[in-house]
Scaffold this active site. Structure first.
Site, PDB file in Angstrom:
ATOM      1  N   ASP A 150      -4.196  -5.191   5.715  1.00  0.00           N
ATOM      2  CA  ASP A 150      -4.608  -5.972   4.553  1.00  0.00           C
ATOM      3  C   ASP A 150      -3.502  -6.963   4.194  1.00  0.00           C
ATOM      4  O   ASP A 150      -2.325  -6.609   4.150  1.00  0.00           O
ATOM      5  CB  ASP A 150      -4.888  -5.037   3.369  1.00  0.00           C
ATOM      6  CG  ASP A 150      -5.498  -5.767   2.184  1.00  0.00           C
ATOM      7  OD1 ASP A 150      -6.094  -6.845   2.393  1.00  0.00           O
ATOM      8  OD2 ASP A 150      -5.384  -5.249   1.053  1.00  0.00           O
TER       9      ASP A 150
ATOM     10  N   SER B  62       0.854  -1.190   0.000  1.00  0.00           N
ATOM     11  CA  SER B  62       0.000   0.000   0.000  1.00  0.00           C
ATOM     12  C   SER B  62       0.889   1.240   0.000  1.00  0.00           C
ATOM     13  O   SER B  62       1.664   1.431  -0.929  1.00  0.00           O
ATOM     14  CB  SER B  62      -0.943  -0.034   1.209  1.00  0.00           C
ATOM     15  OG  SER B  62      -1.784   1.093   1.233  1.00  0.00           O
TER      16      SER B  62
ATOM     17  N   HIS C 271      -2.634  -0.980  -3.396  1.00  0.00           N
ATOM     18  CA  HIS C 271      -3.790  -0.118  -3.164  1.00  0.00           C
ATOM     19  C   HIS C 271      -3.636   1.141  -4.013  1.00  0.00           C
ATOM     20  O   HIS C 271      -2.745   1.956  -3.770  1.00  0.00           O
ATOM     21  CB  HIS C 271      -3.890   0.266  -1.684  1.00  0.00           C
ATOM     22  CG  HIS C 271      -4.161  -0.892  -0.778  1.00  0.00           C
ATOM     23  ND1 HIS C 271      -4.030  -0.814   0.586  1.00  0.00           N
ATOM     24  CD2 HIS C 271      -4.568  -2.162  -1.032  1.00  0.00           C
ATOM     25  CE1 HIS C 271      -4.343  -1.980   1.132  1.00  0.00           C
ATOM     26  NE2 HIS C 271      -4.667  -2.816   0.157  1.00  0.00           N
TER      27      HIS C 271
END
EC number: 3.1.1.61
Length: 373
Positions: free
Chosen positions: A317, A197, A224
């Protein structure tokens, strides 16, 4: 202590609204504003903020040039505002490569209505990247290379495909977390899956440029990123790396030497037939694409033949997907804290005791080659 923020934008309206939103958070203090890149540099030197929010298009000096100067003179985490267009994606990737930590879409309509979602996201991003400050300078600087090492990878995304450097030899003094990890086990992996991310675009560049064209395992990448950005990001990586990189499309076939990047706004799964499925983004999920979704499908399809890597990023995540992979016998690596921009996703892996190894960012590409070739 409140996070000190410098707001930089040539639009008086945008400066005012961003300042108002940030000031409404009792743990954020707007210490100054600037209307162009030159003012931003002067204010950064004078005010020493913890975070800078930066527009791209400004008179006298644009945001990317300002970011480069700031990284050289007073390295500070920068949050870029960008448009959700192909050109906006290109500019944002340039800014991240110059040293910016993260970005947010610049949407005058949303911010003028002042929706709660925009306020929450902006404040969360500011708090998150402020925590990268203590290791920001060392991350922004090029990694040290031994005198006998090949030339290092370019610090910016290449404009045309060029041979990537050979993996650097091991350094004499690696970070403690890396030094304590076991050497990677060589195995006939059917898939390498990498999730990341915040800080991921630069991290992925560093890892993937170390892989040879004949890398034997297919690769899936989950970053992301908004829908408008992933195609441009994949194109950039493809120009720089020796392996091929493309934005994944439904039905794409996994093959050695190819990395498929999950498209923004959607979910990517892999199946046992060696193909990817692209599904609509589920509004119930915080991330689109979601690392857990891809990791989970890989665990179901490839049992113990997956090598998963979790790189820099905020949140957790990838943790639950990694848990499924571990239950099936696959291997999971995490990036070490010292080389992360945001030690969130890798920390979640380590704290859950899911990491088979913890490696410094500059060592991960080399270890992938050792584990798979």
């Amino acid at each position: 202590m409140a996070v000190k923020v410098l707001v930089v934008d040539d639009s008086g309206f945008f400066r005012r609204r961003v300042s108002e939103i940030l000031s409404a958070d009792s743990n954020i203090q707007v210490v100054g504003t600037a209307t162009n890149g030159k003012e931003a540099i002067d204010q950064a030197l004078a005010l020493k903020p913890d975070v800078i929010t930066m527009d791209y298009e400004m008179p006298m000096m644009d945001g990317i040039t300002a970011v480069r100067h700031i990284m050289q003179r007073c390295p500070t985490p920068v949050l870029m505002f960008s448009s959700l267009t192909h050109e906006g994606a290109r500019v944002t990737l340039d800014a991240l490569d110059a040293g910016a930590v993260d970005f947010l879409p610049k949407n005058f309509e949303d911010i003028s209505r002042n929706p709660e979602k925009v306020k929450q996201l902006l404040c969360e991003k500011v708090h998150s990247i402020s925590r990268s400050n203590r290791r920001f300078s060392s991350y922004s600087a090029p990694a040290p290379q031994p005198a006998s090492a090949p030339a290092p990878a370019p610090s910016s995304f290449a404009s045309s495909r060029s041979p990537a450097p050979a993996p650097a030899p091991a350094r004499a003094a690696a970070p403690a977390a890396s030094a304590n990890s076991p050497a990677p086990k060589r195995k006939a992996y059917k898939l390498v899956a990498i999730g990341t991310s915040t800080g991921g675009p630069v991290a992925l560049q560093r890892v993937l440029t170390q892989l040879p064209a004949n890398f034997p395992a297919p690769i899936v990448l989950i970053q992301h990123m908004p829908a408008a950005f992933t195609k441009a990001f994949a194109e950039r990586l493809d120009k720089l790396c020796r392996i091929s990189v493309k934005e994944a499309e439904d039905g794409d076939i996994l093959r050695p030497g190819l990395a498929l990047l999950a498209p923004g706004g959607k979910q990517m799964m892999v199946d046992g037939r060696g193909a990817v499925k692209i599904l609509p983004g589920d509004e119930r999920l915080n991330y689109k694409p979601c690392v857990d979704i891809t990791f989970g499908s890989a665990a179901k399809s490839y049992s113990d033949k997956v090598l998963a890597v979790v790189l820099t990023g905020m949140g957790a995540d990838g943790r639950e997907g990694a848990r499924l992979l571990k239950q099936g016998g696959s291997a999971v690596w995490a990036q070490d804290e010292a080389s992360c921009v945001i030690y969130g996703m890798p920390m979640a892996i380590v704290k859950a005791n899911l990491a088979d190894a913890v490696y410094s960012l500059d060592d991960i590409g080399r270890h992938l080659v050792e584990a798979c070739l």
